[in-house]
Design a protein around this motif. Structure first.
Motif, PDB file in Angstrom:
ATOM      1  N   ARG A  63       0.797  -1.224   0.000  1.00 23.27           N
ATOM      2  CA  ARG A  63       0.000   0.000   0.000  1.00 23.27           C
ATOM      3  C   ARG A  63       0.832   1.278   0.000  1.00 23.27           C
ATOM      4  O   ARG A  63       0.377   2.332  -0.428  1.00 23.27           O
ATOM      5  CB  ARG A  63      -0.905   0.039   1.235  1.00 23.27           C
ATOM      6  N   GLY A  64       2.028   1.191   0.534  1.00 21.36           N
ATOM      7  CA  GLY A  64       2.838   2.401   0.651  1.00 21.36           C
ATOM      8  C   GLY A  64       4.229   2.060   1.133  1.00 21.36           C
ATOM      9  O   GLY A  64       4.894   1.219   0.533  1.00 21.36           O
ATOM     10  N   ILE A  65       4.622   2.673   2.245  1.00 14.61           N
ATOM     11  CA  ILE A  65       5.967   2.452   2.755  1.00 14.61           C
ATOM     12  C   ILE A  65       5.910   2.322   4.269  1.00 14.61           C
ATOM     13  O   ILE A  65       5.285   3.137   4.956  1.00 14.61           O
ATOM     14  CB  ILE A  65       6.892   3.620   2.342  1.00 14.61           C
ATOM     15  N   MET A  66       6.551   1.267   4.775  1.00 16.55           N
ATOM     16  CA  MET A  66       6.653   1.070   6.215  1.00 16.55           C
ATOM     17  C   MET A  66       7.936   1.744   6.689  1.00 16.55           C
ATOM     18  O   MET A  66       9.011   1.472   6.164  1.00 16.55           O
ATOM     19  CB  MET A  66       6.682  -0.426   6.536  1.00 16.55           C
ATOM     20  N   ALA A  67       7.804   2.633   7.632  1.00 19.61           N
ATOM     21  CA  ALA A  67       8.981   3.283   8.206  1.00 19.61           C
ATOM     22  C   ALA A  67       9.276   2.644   9.555  1.00 19.61           C
ATOM     23  O   ALA A  67       8.441   2.653  10.451  1.00 19.61           O
ATOM     24  CB  ALA A  67       8.725   4.779   8.370  1.00 19.61           C
ATOM     25  N   LYS A  68      10.462   2.028   9.668  1.00 17.87           N
ATOM     26  CA  LYS A  68      10.905   1.457  10.944  1.00 17.87           C
ATOM     27  C   LYS A  68      12.052   2.327  11.425  1.00 17.87           C
ATOM     28  O   LYS A  68      12.997   2.561  10.671  1.00 17.87           O
ATOM     29  CB  LYS A  68      11.410   0.022  10.758  1.00 17.87           C
ATOM     30  N   ALA A  69      11.980   2.779  12.656  1.00 17.83           N
ATOM     31  CA  ALA A  69      13.009   3.700  13.113  1.00 17.83           C
ATOM     32  C   ALA A  69      13.419   3.428  14.547  1.00 17.83           C
ATOM     33  O   ALA A  69      12.618   2.963  15.358  1.00 17.83           O
ATOM     34  CB  ALA A  69      12.516   5.138  12.991  1.00 17.83           C
ATOM     35  N   GLU A  70      14.679   3.684  14.819  1.00 16.00           N
ATOM     36  CA  GLU A  70      15.192   3.697  16.192  1.00 16.00           C
ATOM     37  C   GLU A  70      15.743   5.081  16.411  1.00 16.00           C
ATOM     38  O   GLU A  70      16.719   5.472  15.770  1.00 16.00           O
ATOM     39  CB  GLU A  70      16.296   2.663  16.378  1.00 16.00           C
ATOM     40  N   MET A  71      15.128   5.841  17.297  1.00 18.44           N
ATOM     41  CA  MET A  71      15.472   7.246  17.435  1.00 18.44           C
ATOM     42  C   MET A  71      15.911   7.604  18.851  1.00 18.44           C
ATOM     43  O   MET A  71      15.494   6.987  19.825  1.00 18.44           O
ATOM     44  CB  MET A  71      14.256   8.129  17.096  1.00 18.44           C
ATOM     45  N   THR A  72      16.731   8.630  18.903  1.00 14.91           N
ATOM     46  CA  THR A  72      17.047   9.280  20.169  1.00 14.91           C
ATOM     47  C   THR A  72      16.710  10.755  19.986  1.00 14.91           C
ATOM     48  O   THR A  72      17.175  11.373  19.026  1.00 14.91           O
ATOM     49  CB  THR A  72      18.535   9.139  20.518  1.00 14.91           C
ATOM     50  N   ALA A  73      15.897  11.294  20.866  1.00 11.09           N
ATOM     51  CA  ALA A  73      15.541  12.701  20.761  1.00 11.09           C
ATOM     52  C   ALA A  73      16.073  13.448  21.972  1.00 11.09           C
ATOM     53  O   ALA A  73      15.964  12.975  23.101  1.00 11.09           O
ATOM     54  CB  ALA A  73      14.024  12.863  20.676  1.00 11.09           C
ATOM     55  N   GLY A  74      16.679  14.594  21.703  1.00 14.43           N
ATOM     56  CA  GLY A  74      17.110  15.476  22.783  1.00 14.43           C
ATOM     57  C   GLY A  74      15.996  16.453  23.085  1.00 14.43           C
ATOM     58  O   GLY A  74      15.547  17.166  22.196  1.00 14.43           O
ATOM     59  N   VAL A  75      15.507  16.438  24.309  1.00 11.58           N
ATOM     60  CA  VAL A  75      14.357  17.286  24.650  1.00 11.58           C
ATOM     61  C   VAL A  75      14.669  18.185  25.851  1.00 11.58           C
ATOM     62  O   VAL A  75      15.600  17.931  26.606  1.00 11.58           O
ATOM     63  CB  VAL A  75      13.097  16.438  24.942  1.00 11.58           C
ATOM     64  N   THR A  76      13.869  19.222  25.968  1.00 13.25           N
ATOM     65  CA  THR A  76      13.987  20.149  27.083  1.00 13.25           C
ATOM     66  C   THR A  76      12.756  20.020  27.953  1.00 13.25           C
ATOM     67  O   THR A  76      11.649  19.905  27.429  1.00 13.25           O
ATOM     68  CB  THR A  76      14.086  21.600  26.560  1.00 13.25           C
ATOM     69  N   GLY A  77      12.954  20.000  29.240  1.00 11.76           N
ATOM     70  CA  GLY A  77      11.808  19.927  30.139  1.00 11.76           C
ATOM     71  C   GLY A  77      12.114  20.651  31.431  1.00 11.76           C
ATOM     72  O   GLY A  77      13.112  21.362  31.540  1.00 11.76           O
ATOM     73  N   ILE A  78      11.236  20.463  32.392  1.00 10.34           N
ATOM     74  CA  ILE A  78      11.416  21.066  33.712  1.00 10.34           C
ATOM     75  C   ILE A  78      11.298  19.959  34.739  1.00 10.34           C
ATOM     76  O   ILE A  78      10.363  19.157  34.692  1.00 10.34           O
ATOM     77  CB  ILE A  78      10.357  22.166  33.947  1.00 10.34           C
ATOM     78  N   CYS A  79      12.260  19.885  35.638  1.00  9.88           N
ATOM     79  CA  CYS A  79      12.233  18.861  36.687  1.00  9.88           C
ATOM     80  C   CYS A  79      10.927  18.988  37.466  1.00  9.88           C
ATOM     81  O   CYS A  79      10.563  20.078  37.919  1.00  9.88           O
ATOM     82  CB  CYS A  79      13.425  19.027  37.615  1.00  9.88           C
ATOM     83  N   SER A  80      10.224  17.853  37.616  1.00  9.75           N
ATOM     84  CA  SER A  80       8.909  17.914  38.253  1.00  9.75           C
ATOM     85  C   SER A  80       9.013  18.117  39.763  1.00  9.75           C
ATOM     86  O   SER A  80       8.025  18.398  40.413  1.00  9.75           O
ATOM     87  CB  SER A  80       8.126  16.637  37.946  1.00  9.75           C
ATOM     88  N   ARG A  81      10.224  17.983  40.321  1.00  9.17           N
ATOM     89  CA  ARG A  81      10.357  18.186  41.771  1.00  9.17           C
ATOM     90  C   ARG A  81      10.929  19.558  42.116  1.00  9.17           C
ATOM     91  O   ARG A  81      10.435  20.230  42.999  1.00  9.17           O
ATOM     92  CB  ARG A  81      11.258  17.104  42.372  1.00  9.17           C
ATOM     93  N   CYS A  82      12.005  19.961  41.396  1.00  5.38           N
ATOM     94  CA  CYS A  82      12.641  21.224  41.792  1.00  5.38           C
ATOM     95  C   CYS A  82      12.436  22.334  40.760  1.00  5.38           C
ATOM     96  O   CYS A  82      12.898  23.454  40.965  1.00  5.38           O
ATOM     97  CB  CYS A  82      14.131  21.011  42.060  1.00  5.38           C
TER      98      CYS A  82
END
Ligand SMILES: [Zn+2]
Ligand SMILES: [Zn+2]
Length: 169
Positions: A44-63
């Motif tokens: 039907r189309g194309i199967m994309a198989k991926a192994e990814m690492t994403a660098g993200v920004t967040g806020i520590c939920s405790r401090c």
């Protein structure tokens, strides 16, 4: 994050290509993504198989300190062309990913964004043993204890000492 799949779409089912992805996104809280994507021709189309690492920004939920951290995930998603090349095929369900455009460019951005957001922890921590902030005075307890008289932490200790005394008697 566009990949030209015109050639792959002409090849028989099962044909595949691998790509290395290493891109800065700078959208939402996602700074960058990298990893390997394998595209496999399906009927039907194309199967994309991926192994990814994403660098993200967040806020520590405790401090509440801003933190940068990595999340890892993999996915298998079938991507379908927006226009069917052969007639008589039933139109794809609404739940299918339609991310191959008329010029045969496959866009993985939205899939990667969705998976990254799903993988990000709901309550990230700056470090596993983050002490958090004092609920009374707001002092960051990673920088030492504050002057407040009692904390849950202290109460737990005094209970232990109390139990210790009881077992001796
Ligand atoms: Zn923290
Ligand atoms: Zn305090």
């Amino acid at each position: 994050m566009y990949i030209n799949v015109a050639q792959l779409l002409k090849e028989p089912t099962g044909s595949s290509r691998s790509f290395q992805i290493d891109e800065s996104l700078g959208t939402d809280d996602i700074n960058s993504v990298k990893g390997e994507v394998t595209l496999i021709r399906t009927n039907r189309g194309i199967m994309a198989k991926a192994e990814m690492t994403a660098g993200v920004t967040g806020i520590c939920s405790r401090c509440l300190k801003p933190i940068d951290y990595d999340v890892n995930y993999d996915f298998n998603e079938e991507c379908l062309p927006s226009v069917s090349t052969s007639e008589g095929l039933s139109s794809p369900d609404q739940t299918d990913n339609i991310n191959i455009d008329e010029s045969h460019m496959l866009d993985l951005s939205e899939i990667i964004r969705q998976y990254t957001l799903l993988t990000m922890p709901i309550k990230p921590l700056c470090r596993p043993d983050c002490a958090g902030i004092c609920p009374s005075c707001g002092h960051n307890l990673n920088q030492g204890s504050c002057q407040c008289p009692s904390h849950a932490h202290d109460q737990r200790w005094s209970k232990l000492i109390h139990l210790g005394r009881e077992s001796k008697t």
